[in-house]
Design an enzyme around this catalytic site. Structure first.
Site, mmCIF file in Angstrom:
data_model
loop_
_atom_site.group_PDB
_atom_site.id
_atom_site.type_symbol
_atom_site.label_atom_id
_atom_site.label_comp_id
_atom_site.label_asym_id
_atom_site.label_seq_id
_atom_site.Cartn_x
_atom_site.Cartn_y
_atom_site.Cartn_z
ATOM 1 N N GLU A 148 0.934 -1.214 0.143
ATOM 2 C CA GLU A 148 -0.041 -0.286 -0.008
ATOM 3 C C GLU A 148 1.266 0.960 0.059
ATOM 4 O OE1 GLU A 148 -3.129 2.008 2.140
ATOM 5 O OE2 GLU A 148 -2.127 1.155 3.385
ATOM 6 N N GLU A 188 -11.980 1.454 6.264
ATOM 7 C CA GLU A 188 -10.786 2.004 7.972
ATOM 8 C C GLU A 188 -10.406 3.325 8.152
ATOM 9 O OE1 GLU A 188 -5.921 0.335 7.620
ATOM 10 O OE2 GLU A 188 -6.309 1.461 6.316
#
Length: 250
Positions: free
Chosen positions: A135, A234
């Site tokens: 990520e 998230e």
């Protein structure tokens, strides 16, 4: 089936971690994800998920003290951390494992270390049918994070040269790094590298749909692209988690 998973490290934190599975199950989530499960035994996490009827979609490898180890740790230290993650994965059976890079300057040494460590992990996790996701993380939230652009992720994946590595496309981070979310999303998907998607509002990381991004349009784009994975929420709830779940209907 719902296309959303709840991130239990950040949401439903009005209750203890093991109770968050039941809290999430009262809402239209078909799965959960979380960051670091290592304070709990994997069997008790598995039991909580099973009792709630929720699959476990993703969790993170151990981060060490540096927001990740892949660009920093020696092969021995890194492999020890992945062995711990694998012990949990054998019980929890996630579809994906996020391996964090760490806070490190981009040098030839850290780049080589990252490539070799992620390639090794990809080989081990492929045996368990678990996808490795990496990520890009913005430097506003995590100054100095090693992996901080999509171009860098493409370049690294090309050198890792293993099919079991894809990109975690976090709307919160990509918006702050690049903007141009639709173009970037289509780009990653078109390259066959879209491994997972996470959402939170920008810039405050609260509920999707409350910031500068049209999250409903992003969800529509994912559907049109044929993305078959889950979208992980998230984010940091602005108040009590259940009160802010209107974004599930965007």
């Amino acid at each position: 089936m719902s296309r959303f998973s709840a991130n239990l490290s950040l949401t439903f934190n009005e209750v203890d971690f093991l109770d968050r599975f039941q809290a999430a199950a009262r809402h239209p989530f078909s799965a959960v994800e979380f960051q670091f499960p290592y304070a709990f035994e994997p069997q008790e996490i598995r039991q909580s998920a099973a009792e709630a009827g929720l699959a476990i979609d993703l969790f993170n490898a151990p981060p060490g003290d540096t927001f990740g180890l892949a660009a920093l740790a020696s092969p021995e230290e890194f492999q020890e951390s992945i062995a711990q993650a694998i012990n949990y994965a054998k019980v929890l059976k996630p579809k994906k494992l996020h391996i964090m890079a760490g806070i490190a300057d981009v040098t030839s040494k850290t780049t080589v270390r990252y490539v070799e460590n992620i390639r090794w992990a990809a080989r081990q996790l492929q045996k368990l049918d678990i996808l490795v996701v990496i990520e890009p993380i913005n430097h506003y939230s995590v100054p100095g994070y090693f992996l901080h652009t999509l171009e860098q992720a493409y370049w690294l994946i090309e050198r890792i040269d293993h099919p079991n590595v894809k990109i975690l496309f976090d709307v919160f981070h990509i918006q702050q790094i690049h903007g141009n979310l639709t173009r970037r999303l289509r780009e990653v998907h078109g390259a066959g590298l879209l491994g997972h998607v996470q959402v939170a509002s920008t810039p405050d990381r609260h509920e999707p749909g409350t910031g500068e991004v049209n999250d409903a349009y992003i969800f529509q784009q994912l559907e049109e692209l044929g993305y078959e994975g889950l979208i992980g929420g998230e984010y940091l709830p602005a108040s009590e988690t259940s009160a802010g779940l209107g974004w599930l209907n965007l």
